[in-house]
Design an enzyme around this catalytic site. Sequence first.
Site, mmCIF file in Angstrom:
data_model
loop_
_atom_site.group_PDB
_atom_site.id
_atom_site.type_symbol
_atom_site.label_atom_id
_atom_site.label_comp_id
_atom_site.label_asym_id
_atom_site.label_seq_id
_atom_site.Cartn_x
_atom_site.Cartn_y
_atom_site.Cartn_z
ATOM 1 N N GLY A 253 0.810 -1.211 0.000
ATOM 2 C CA GLY A 253 0.000 0.000 0.000
ATOM 3 C C GLY A 253 0.847 1.265 0.000
ATOM 4 N N ASP A 254 2.156 1.096 -0.012
ATOM 5 C CA ASP A 254 3.047 2.244 0.112
ATOM 6 C C ASP A 254 3.081 3.095 -1.156
ATOM 7 O OD1 ASP A 254 5.505 3.350 1.820
ATOM 8 O OD2 ASP A 254 6.030 3.367 -0.292
ATOM 9 N N VAL A 255 2.782 4.362 -1.011
ATOM 10 C CA VAL A 255 2.733 5.269 -2.153
ATOM 11 C C VAL A 255 4.105 5.437 -2.806
ATOM 12 C CG1 VAL A 255 2.228 7.617 -2.892
ATOM 13 C CG2 VAL A 255 0.789 6.530 -1.220
#
Length: 299
Positions: A253-255
Amino acid sequence: MNDLLFELLLPELFDYATCLEYMERSALECLYRADSTGVTRLFELGSGPLLIKLTMRDGSFIQARLLHGSVPGIEEQERLARYITEWFDLDRDLTPFYTLAAADPLLGPLAVRFHGLRIVGIPDLFEALCWAILGQQVNLAFAYRLKQRLTAEYGRSMEWEGHTYYCFARPEDLLGVSVEELCALQLTRSKARTILEVAALLARGELSREALLDMPSPEAAEKELVAIRGIGPWTAQYVRMRCLRDPSSFPVGDVGLQNAVKVLTGMDKKPTPAELVGLSVGWRGWEAYATFYLWRTLY
DNA sequence: CTCCAGGATAGAT
DNA sequence: ATCTATCATGGA
């Protein structure tokens, strides 16, 4: 003062200069000072504050030198050595990662470009959790400022040769602190509440790095962390990666990870978590290292 | 003013 | 079990 305390033999596939380049990336980092000659950091491992500088010798040893403080005993030096080993992931054999990276179109060039880079960890669980919580949904520059304010307010510091060195706050340092006081440092209420909750759990011994590592699996440790209000999958995976040292942790989920993959592959938009999982089939077991190398392309 | 940044939660479907 | 509205703060 510049006493050599001890040396640590470096593993294969370790490049100190490459690790230092990563550590120099943010001038806003307050918990250590890195330049091309080494890293300097303030420690509190027992009797008193120790200002330690790590330098390289012969390309195969890290030297720990005491810049300021009273010479620590053997037990304290062993704690320091363990910290450094954890910090730079010195016990890890990176051979499998480099083997799989060489066969991977995305990682191949990065393994060459950043050869010898280790995941620079955050051995202290409270510091790791706080850093992850502070970094939720804000840009990194702002996260660094929040950490700096928190450290200046509740941690300890030492002046030495014109520089100030800081030690991150301990859980006990935050026990009497209110949500409002933390909000005054520009933390959101959620970050403030979560950090105070984590501090309380650690201080009471209801949460510890040792206990998390003793759990049957990293996934179980993640589940334990996510049960804490304010800690979601990203935060727990981040801690797995940088504190619990699980090389298979994969914060999909890390941008930043999404942007790195977008840029490197030329996609017209950020990959979804599902797409990242698809891309990572060849990284099995080493997703955290893949993520760290991909992050490295962002600076 | 709008959009984004190393997300998380509660509530609805 | 998965979607979505909302929170919340600073920087570009």
